[in-house]
Enzyme design. Structure first.
Site, short mmCIF file in Angstrom:
data_model
loop_
_atom_site.label_atom_id
_atom_site.label_comp_id
_atom_site.label_asym_id
_atom_site.label_seq_id
_atom_site.Cartn_x
_atom_site.Cartn_y
_atom_site.Cartn_z
N CYS A 1 13.13 20.64 -25.22
CA CYS A 1 12.52 20.27 -23.94
C CYS A 1 12.53 18.75 -23.89
O CYS A 1 11.97 18.09 -24.76
CB CYS A 1 11.10 20.82 -23.90
SG CYS A 1 10.16 20.23 -22.47
N CYS B 1 5.32 9.41 -14.75
CA CYS B 1 5.68 10.22 -13.59
C CYS B 1 4.84 9.76 -12.40
O CYS B 1 3.71 9.33 -12.58
CB CYS B 1 5.39 11.69 -13.88
SG CYS B 1 5.88 12.83 -12.57
N CYS C 1 1.99 18.56 -22.62
CA CYS C 1 3.03 17.62 -22.24
C CYS C 1 2.47 16.27 -21.80
O CYS C 1 1.64 16.18 -20.92
CB CYS C 1 3.83 18.23 -21.12
SG CYS C 1 5.00 17.11 -20.47
N GLU D 1 8.39 12.02 -24.92
CA GLU D 1 8.24 13.17 -25.82
C GLU D 1 9.36 14.17 -25.64
O GLU D 1 9.84 14.37 -24.53
CB GLU D 1 6.92 13.88 -25.51
CG GLU D 1 5.71 13.09 -25.92
CD GLU D 1 4.41 13.69 -25.39
OE1 GLU D 1 4.30 14.93 -25.32
OE2 GLU D 1 3.52 12.91 -25.04
N CYS E 1 0.45 15.30 -10.04
CA CYS E 1 -0.17 16.63 -10.17
C CYS E 1 -1.49 16.48 -10.94
O CYS E 1 -1.54 15.83 -11.97
CB CYS E 1 0.77 17.59 -10.89
SG CYS E 1 2.32 17.86 -10.00
N CYS F 1 -1.91 17.42 -14.82
CA CYS F 1 -0.85 16.99 -15.73
C CYS F 1 -1.16 15.63 -16.39
O CYS F 1 -1.53 14.68 -15.72
CB CYS F 1 0.46 16.90 -14.97
SG CYS F 1 1.84 16.40 -15.99
N1 SAH Z 1 8.11 17.45 -13.01
C1 SAH Z 1 8.69 18.72 -13.33
C2 SAH Z 1 8.93 18.96 -14.80
C3 SAH Z 1 7.90 18.52 -15.79
S1 SAH Z 1 6.44 19.44 -15.97
C4 SAH Z 1 7.86 19.81 -12.71
O1 SAH Z 1 6.83 19.53 -12.12
O2 SAH Z 1 8.27 20.97 -12.77
C5 SAH Z 1 6.88 21.00 -16.62
C6 SAH Z 1 5.91 22.10 -16.23
O3 SAH Z 1 4.64 21.94 -16.88
C7 SAH Z 1 5.60 22.13 -14.74
O4 SAH Z 1 5.60 23.45 -14.29
C8 SAH Z 1 4.22 21.52 -14.69
O5 SAH Z 1 3.55 21.83 -13.51
C9 SAH Z 1 3.61 22.09 -15.94
N2 SAH Z 1 2.41 21.41 -16.42
C10 SAH Z 1 2.08 20.12 -16.34
N3 SAH Z 1 0.88 19.88 -16.90
C11 SAH Z 1 0.45 21.07 -17.35
C12 SAH Z 1 -0.73 21.48 -18.02
N4 SAH Z 1 -1.71 20.64 -18.32
N5 SAH Z 1 -0.83 22.80 -18.33
C13 SAH Z 1 0.14 23.67 -18.03
N6 SAH Z 1 1.28 23.34 -17.41
C14 SAH Z 1 1.43 22.05 -17.05
#
Ligand code: SAH
Length: 354
Positions: free
Chosen positions: A107, A114, A343, A94, A118, A121
């Site tokens: 973006c 990944c 995302c 995406e 987390c 996510c």
């Molecule tokens: N892997 C990298 C970049 C991708 S995620 C990172 O972790 O920074 C980009 C941002 O979106 C990160 O801050 C991540 O923690 C956040 N993110 C992921 N899932 C999310 C969600 N469901 N709601 C809000 N932020 C989210």
């Protein structure tokens, strides 16, 4: 089969394209004719100034694929455009274009899936399939720009994947996209977001790149952070913030912090106090005083995770506590609310359908 053995034209640096031209008996300036066209999204067989036999030789040695628009959603609220792009092997990623007064920001994704795990996510649910190549990273910018018919002036690496887990390709991409002969997007207009790979942050601090680093902190202590971000078991909060201090000392570039607010998990005023304390302790030492900025993002709710976003009052209180301790906090404006698939969700929806 043959396709996969060919080198990707979009992953080549200008000097490498020149070297290839010389190796097939062509003058160097052919590279200068070709390179900018490739980066505008023009396929090599359309660059007729090159002559037929050279175009044939290029086709024999290289592949040229731009990501193909599989799905495109446009927000009627703010014009945000979300793309599901298909790569040459059928995998999807995406990219999102956000329209700001200062220009268009894209973006982009850095991996198919990944492996960071987390808990909030969507991108990590099916694990990591593969890294994106430098040409595929660049291809997202080119394809979005071509589709929109407008210049993209800023890039954030905050899509699917962990950019520092695909370090070499991301670095090559950064060199390509900032290239004067190519898209020529200044490093200052590029942000890279990481969940906190400390070894890579330290490595990046040596590269003399003027990009902006964003660190996804999401919690001020190991207990809270490890519960939502497995990477914290490898490098804890202290180690991570210490790497941030070193990064700032070496590059002079301040780091911004992302903090996703999840109801009942990491959004209490006590944790805001703790966050202010720990940031100030690590980043405002006697030697270094980094201006600290925290982006507060109420979590996008993902069906599979069950996490809920913090209420408005909790977000406001959290921000107020940080401000009272001298830390700038902004609540991230939500763009594309009507097309919002947080995302990684577009790709997941597609996978669930098939
Ligand atoms: N892997 C990298 C970049 C991708 S995620 C990172 O972790 O920074 C980009 C941002 O979106 C990160 O801050 C991540 O923690 C956040 N993110 C992921 N899932 C999310 C969600 N469901 N709601 C809000 N932020 C989210």
């Amino acid at each position: 089969m043959e396709q996969t053995e060919k080198r990707e034209l979009l992953s080549l640096a200008p000097s490498e394209l020149e070297a290839w031209m010389l190796s097939v008996g062509e003058p160097k300036y052919r590279a200068a004719q070709l390179f900018p066209q490739l980066h505008k999204g023009v396929s090599p067989d359309e660059v007729t100034t090159l002559g037929k036999s050279l175009r044939q030789k290029l086709a024999e040695s290289f592949s040229y694929h731009l990501p193909v628009v599989e799905q495109k959603l446009v927000s009627s609220l703010d014009g945000t455009v979300k793309y599901l792009f298909a790569l040459a092997d059928g995998n999807c990623v995406e990219s999102v274009v956000m329209r700001y007064d200062h220009g268009n920001t894209v973006c982009i994704s850095s991996q198919v899936g990944c492996r960071m795990g987390c808990k909030f996510c969507a991108s990590t649910i099916g694990g990591r399939v593969r890294d994106l190549t430098p040409g595929e990273l660049l291809g997202q910018v080119i394809a979005a720009q071509k589709d929109l018919g407008e210049r993209i002036s800023n890039i954030v690496m905050m899509g699917i994947g962990e950019p520092l887990d695909n370090y070499d390709n991301v670095l090559r991409f950064l060199h390509l996209v900032t290239c004067e002969q190519g898209l020529n997007i200044g490093a200052r207009h590029i942000s890279l977001s990481t969940c906190g790979l400390v070894d890579r942050i330290l490595q990046l601090s040596q590269e003399a790149l003027a990009i902006t680093l964003s660190v996804s902190l999401h919690a001020p202590d190991d207990e809270t952070r490890s519960a939502i971000m497995p990477i914290n078991n490898r490098w804890g909060v202290d180690e991570l913030l210490d790497a941030c201090r070193v990064y700032f000392a070496r590059t002079g570039r301040r780091i911004s912090f992302e903090y996703t607010l999840i109801a009942g998990k990491n959004d209490s005023p006590a944790l805001a106090e703790k966050l202010a304390l720990v940031l100030n302790r690590h980043l405002r030492t006697r030697e270094e005083t980094m201006p600290i900025h925290v982006n507060l993002i109420p979590v996008n709710e993902v069906d599979e995770t069950g996490f809920r976003r913090s209420g408005k009052a909790a977000v406001a209180t959290f921000a107020k506590v940080l401000e009272s301790r001298g830390i700038r906090a902004t609540v991230r404006r939500k763009l594309g609310a009507d097309i919002n698939a947080a995302c990684g969700q577009l790709r997941r929806n597609r996978q669930n359908q098939t």
